[in-house]
Motif scaffolding. Structure first.
Motif, mmCIF file in Angstrom:
data_model
loop_
_atom_site.group_PDB
_atom_site.id
_atom_site.type_symbol
_atom_site.label_atom_id
_atom_site.label_comp_id
_atom_site.label_asym_id
_atom_site.label_seq_id
_atom_site.Cartn_x
_atom_site.Cartn_y
_atom_site.Cartn_z
ATOM 1 N N GLY A 101 24.254 47.344 -19.221
ATOM 2 C CA GLY A 101 24.639 46.462 -20.316
ATOM 3 C C GLY A 101 25.210 45.151 -19.803
ATOM 4 N N LYS A 102 26.005 45.252 -18.760
ATOM 5 C CA LYS A 102 26.660 44.067 -18.226
ATOM 6 C C LYS A 102 25.646 43.136 -17.556
ATOM 7 N N LEU A 103 24.705 43.744 -16.874
ATOM 8 C CA LEU A 103 23.728 42.948 -16.128
ATOM 9 C C LEU A 103 22.597 42.469 -17.043
ATOM 10 N N GLY A 104 22.335 43.224 -18.105
ATOM 11 C CA GLY A 104 21.241 42.877 -19.011
ATOM 12 C C GLY A 104 19.947 43.536 -18.556
ATOM 13 N N GLU A 105 19.121 43.905 -19.526
ATOM 14 C CA GLU A 105 17.869 44.602 -19.200
ATOM 15 C C GLU A 105 16.976 43.817 -18.251
ATOM 16 N N GLU A 106 16.839 42.516 -18.530
ATOM 17 C CA GLU A 106 15.887 41.724 -17.730
ATOM 18 C C GLU A 106 16.279 41.680 -16.262
ATOM 19 N N ASN A 107 17.579 41.703 -16.004
ATOM 20 C CA ASN A 107 18.035 41.627 -14.620
ATOM 21 C C ASN A 107 18.197 43.003 -13.981
ATOM 22 N N SER A 108 18.042 44.057 -14.787
ATOM 23 C CA SER A 108 18.293 45.405 -14.277
ATOM 24 C C SER A 108 17.023 46.148 -13.871
ATOM 25 N N PHE A 109 15.949 45.875 -14.612
ATOM 26 C CA PHE A 109 14.741 46.664 -14.391
ATOM 27 C C PHE A 109 13.612 45.777 -13.883
ATOM 28 N N SER A 110 12.759 46.360 -13.036
ATOM 29 C CA SER A 110 11.623 45.604 -12.512
ATOM 30 C C SER A 110 10.365 46.458 -12.578
ATOM 31 N N LEU A 111 9.396 45.978 -13.337
ATOM 32 C CA LEU A 111 8.139 46.723 -13.414
ATOM 33 C C LEU A 111 7.383 46.647 -12.092
ATOM 34 N N LYS A 112 7.536 45.524 -11.412
ATOM 35 C CA LYS A 112 6.817 45.360 -10.146
ATOM 36 C C LYS A 112 7.204 46.470 -9.167
ATOM 37 N N THR A 113 8.500 46.654 -8.950
ATOM 38 C CA THR A 113 8.922 47.678 -7.985
ATOM 39 C C THR A 113 8.670 49.086 -8.531
ATOM 40 N N TRP A 114 8.692 49.183 -9.864
ATOM 41 C CA TRP A 114 8.390 50.483 -10.474
ATOM 42 C C TRP A 114 6.955 50.894 -10.158
ATOM 43 N N TYR A 115 6.033 49.957 -10.341
ATOM 44 C CA TYR A 115 4.632 50.275 -10.085
ATOM 45 C C TYR A 115 4.355 50.463 -8.594
ATOM 46 N N LEU A 116 5.059 49.687 -7.768
ATOM 47 C CA LEU A 116 4.786 49.762 -6.334
ATOM 48 C C LEU A 116 5.400 50.989 -5.684
ATOM 49 N N GLY A 117 6.591 51.384 -6.163
ATOM 50 C CA GLY A 117 7.255 52.473 -5.445
ATOM 51 C C GLY A 117 8.179 53.318 -6.298
ATOM 52 N N LYS A 118 7.973 53.330 -7.624
ATOM 53 C CA LYS A 118 8.830 54.100 -8.536
ATOM 54 C C LYS A 118 10.309 53.727 -8.369
ATOM 55 N N ILE A 119 10.514 52.467 -7.927
ATOM 56 C CA ILE A 119 11.879 51.947 -7.893
ATOM 57 C C ILE A 119 12.080 51.222 -9.210
ATOM 58 N N LEU A 120 12.926 51.779 -10.061
ATOM 59 C CA LEU A 120 13.045 51.256 -11.417
ATOM 60 C C LEU A 120 13.962 50.037 -11.473
ATOM 61 N N HIS A 121 14.960 50.006 -10.585
ATOM 62 C CA HIS A 121 16.021 49.005 -10.726
ATOM 63 C C HIS A 121 15.867 47.854 -9.738
ATOM 64 N N THR A 122 16.289 46.687 -10.179
ATOM 65 C CA THR A 122 16.275 45.514 -9.309
ATOM 66 C C THR A 122 17.316 45.683 -8.203
ATOM 67 N N GLY A 123 17.233 44.841 -7.207
ATOM 68 C CA GLY A 123 18.192 44.896 -6.109
ATOM 69 C C GLY A 123 19.617 44.785 -6.605
ATOM 70 N N GLU A 124 19.841 43.858 -7.547
ATOM 71 C CA GLU A 124 21.193 43.661 -8.059
ATOM 72 C C GLU A 124 21.688 44.911 -8.784
ATOM 73 N N ALA A 125 20.827 45.502 -9.621
ATOM 74 C CA ALA A 125 21.228 46.708 -10.354
ATOM 75 C C ALA A 125 21.529 47.839 -9.371
ATOM 76 N N GLN A 126 20.725 47.957 -8.347
ATOM 77 C CA GLN A 126 20.960 49.031 -7.371
ATOM 78 C C GLN A 126 22.242 48.786 -6.596
ATOM 79 N N LYS A 127 22.502 47.514 -6.320
ATOM 80 C CA LYS A 127 23.747 47.178 -5.627
ATOM 81 C C LYS A 127 24.941 47.587 -6.479
ATOM 82 N N ARG A 128 24.846 47.297 -7.778
ATOM 83 C CA ARG A 128 25.971 47.649 -8.661
ATOM 84 C C ARG A 128 26.107 49.152 -8.848
ATOM 85 N N LEU A 129 24.986 49.849 -8.883
ATOM 86 C CA LEU A 129 25.061 51.309 -8.974
ATOM 87 C C LEU A 129 25.775 51.862 -7.733
ATOM 88 N N ALA A 130 25.406 51.311 -6.574
ATOM 89 C CA ALA A 130 26.034 51.771 -5.334
ATOM 90 C C ALA A 130 27.534 51.441 -5.336
#
Lengths: 590, 70
Positions: free
Chosen positions: A188-217
């Motif tokens: 919610g804080k980061l916003g959907e557009e900045n949290s999810f990436s279809l490109k990485t999802w299709y390439l490697g089932k990585i759903l979250h952008t680098g920033e979202a993953q950084k914040r999850l970590a």
């Protein structure tokens, strides 16, 4: 930090794990999407690794298998669904139920009211995977997927998320070691557009952008640190240039910065954060070098102070070294130094406290006032915020809510008398020996409505209760909005020429409702029936019990002596006592 | 832009500054596995606004291929 942790997910979390590995021992997830299988398989490398904390970061869309259309049956009442799907599901539940799964706690296994079978199944299986002695953080939900914008109803996503949350709440209640990972807040804080990436999802089932993953970590790291650290209880704050800008002692020459705009507002907002912290159970104290009178004048009278005297549980405003004051506060509150956090703008003071009291947590202070509120919020999250509300907190929250209802009633009532009657207050005398702990807690923790502020240990109180020449009255009170619990205790000493109320305490929860009038009337009647003609009372002033300074006067007692320090003695002839408020109904013991 | 791209790759690979140069190939660095590759492509798009088409993503073999996209 030697905690062993595991991150399980149904999407690729390799990068999150990679980030976490810099600081923690993290289990090497074998792929993703088999989280329940991993947990259930006792032979898995996950179990060999035996993580102390397991994080399950679940993507709801993948759990649902993208089936967002709700079955027709599910759209009806949840009760119907449970009947319909009961047969097959019950069998599955049985199959997955582990014999040694912690049972007996409420709610039971059958109370899971998640209608959607796929989620119902997930939570039932998850339930059987929880091992005692380990911690589990499960993510709440943010439904997202490539098709999300095309869902037929906008409320659908929300309803699906609610199903997940219901399952989560069920697990959390059933298991003391299950907590919620605030996934929703991060997205919610980061916003959907900045949290999810279809490109990485299709390439490697990585759903979250680098920033979202950084914040999850980061969030995972924060929770690991919190679970490892000693929970803090007390926040000790400085005053000048900390709660306000400028110096209290020089406000005649230079006005303080505390107002509705510019730096003044930044300080005011910092106080707002602190106020919320006190409401969440943080004990706030002052450690400041000032003339106490200057400081108190500001705290009491400044129009923009959010925090007032009563928000500070303890204060040391003097010119002594701060570490001495802090040590004294720890003694006085009977808390360890390691439960304290010190908040001061002066680098020199911070350094001194760090040197002298290494157990005390001393966070850095922001450079500019606008950073104050965010820094305090971070401080709260880091040191104080509990990952899960305890029953006690929940109770507190419930009581606040009830109070809110009471306040509304008070606003609506024509006059105060009508308000009191509409509350339908009921009181009950309870047995002191049966409630010793509460009795001791009540007497020792009550500061405001406390006539003489005597403090007793459990042993001393046991002697008093057993002593024939002392009589202890203990009362429970409720009203139409809820139960206040045991809220008042009175100790009457029967020796001497007339009985003396040695001590009278009442929780502030019931103050302002003239409950004390009814309680006293009850005691007076009791003593009169026992043959006593007079009753004496005493008021001993403290820093906190100003609210009851005039109590006996208001109740028609006559002041018979007054010492220079403000201590007063009262007396009343019981036959001549005035009529007391009659808005309290007495519940007689069955 | 070149520096930003190299900094981005360095960050994702979590390697010391200077490790990644214009000539670095995927096979040179242990950290540059397929997960890192996907992350680099994703972050290029998110942060630098440079999109690598899906069908070409797996043909990128090193920094030079990425620089050619700028």
């Amino acid at each position: 930090m030697n905690k062993r942790i595991a991150v399980l997910s149904n999407v690729n979390m390799s990068y999150v794990i990679r980030l976490l590995k810099k600081e923690y021992q993290v289990w090497d997830a074998e792929g993703y999407g088999n989280e329940l299988g991993t947990l259930m398989n006792g032979q898995s490398s996950y179990h060999a690794f035996a993580p102390e904390i397991t994080f399950l970061i679940m993507d709801l869309m993948e759990v649902l298998g993208h089936k967002t259309d709700l079955p027709e049956s599910w759209r009806r009442e949840a009760g119907e669904i449970r009947e319909e799907s009961g047969g097959a599901d019950a069998g599955k539940r049985e199959a997955h139920a582990r014999e040694d799964a912690p049972g007996g706690t409420s709610p039971d296994r059958d109370s899971l009211c998640v209608g959607l079978p796929v989620l119902r199944d997930w939570f039932t299986r998850m339930d059987s995977c929880i091992l005692p002695g380990r911690l589990y953080y499960l993510s709440d939900a943010w439904l997202w997927g490539p098709e999300i914008g095309a869902l037929p109803e906008t409320s659908l996503a929300q309803r699906l998320e609610e199903q997940w949350l219901q399952g989560l709440a069920w697990l959390e209640q059933r298991h003391e070691n299950v907590r919620i990972f605030p996934y929703r807040q991060i997205i919610g804080k980061l916003g959907e557009e900045n949290s999810f990436s279809l490109k990485t999802w299709y390439l490697g089932k990585i759903l979250h952008t680098g920033e979202a993953q950084k914040r999850l970590a980061e969030e995972i790291g924060r929770l690991v640190e919190k679970e490892a650290g000693v929970p803090k209880k007390v926040l000790l704050v400085d005053l000048d240039n900390t709660l306000w800008g400028g110096l209290a002692g020089e406000r005649d020459h230079t006005p303080l910065e505390l107002s509705e705009d510019r730096q003044g507002l930044a300080y005011k907002n910092a106080q707002r954060v602190l106020r919320l912290m006190t409401q969440a159970g943080v004990v706030l104290g002052i450690v400041s070098k000032n003339n106490e009178e200057d400081a108190l004048t500001v705290i009491r009278e400044h129009p923009h102070m959010i925090l007032r005297e009563e928000d500070f549980a303890i204060r040391r405003i003097n010119w002594r070294p701060k570490h001495e004051n802090i040590r004294e506060i720890a003694d006085s509150l009977n808390l360890g130094l390691d439960s304290m956090v010190f908040w001061d703008d002066s680098p020199a003071e911070r350094e001194l406290v760090r040197q002298m009291l290494p157990q005390v947590e001393v966070p850095d202070f922001p450079e500019s006032p606008e950073e104050l509120a965010p820094a305090l919020t971070r401080l709260y999250k880091k040191y104080f915020q509990r990952p899960r509300l305890t029953a006690e907190d929940r109770e507190k929250t419930r009581q606040y809510a009830q109070n809110e209802q009471r306040n509304r009633l008070e606003e609506q009532a024509a006059d105060f008398g009508q308000y009191l009657r509409q509350l339908r207050i009921r009181a009950e005398a309870v047995s002191p020996p049966a409630h010793m702990e509460r009795l001791v807690q009540l007497v020792n923790k009550t500061n405001q409505f406390n006539l003489t502020t005597l403090r007793f240990s459990l042993e001393e109180m046991q002697r008093i209760v057993a002593n024939a020449s002392q009589k202890v009255y203990l009362y429970r009170v409720e009203d139409c909005f809820g139960d206040y619990g045991i809220v008042s205790a009175v100790i009457v000493n029967l020796t001497g020429d007339a009985p003396l109320i040695e001590e009278w305490v009442m929780s502030c929860r019931v103050m302002g409702k003239q409950v004390e009038d009814a309680l006293l009337a009850r005691i007076e009647t009791d003593l009169l029936a026992a043959g006593y003609e007079r009753l004496r009372g005493r008021y001993v002033p403290t820093a906190k019990n100003k609210p009851v300074e005039q109590l006996y006067d208001r109740l028609g007692y006559e002041m018979v002596s007054r010492k220079s320090d403000g201590e007063k003695e009262y007396c009343i002839r019981l036959e001549e006592r005035p009529a007391r408020a009659d808005h309290v109904t007495w519940m007689e013991p069955a | 832009m070149k520096e930003r791209l190299i900094a981005l790759i360095t960050e994702i690979l979590q390697v010391p500054e200077g490790t990644v140069t214009e000539k670095t190939l995927m096979e040179d660095l242990e950290a540059w596995d397929s997960v890192a590759q996907v992350m680099i492509i994703g972050e290029m798009e998110t942060r630098l606004g440079i999109s690598v088409p899906l069908e070409e993503a797996m043909e990128m073999t090193g920094v030079a291929d990425f620089l050619a996209r700028l």
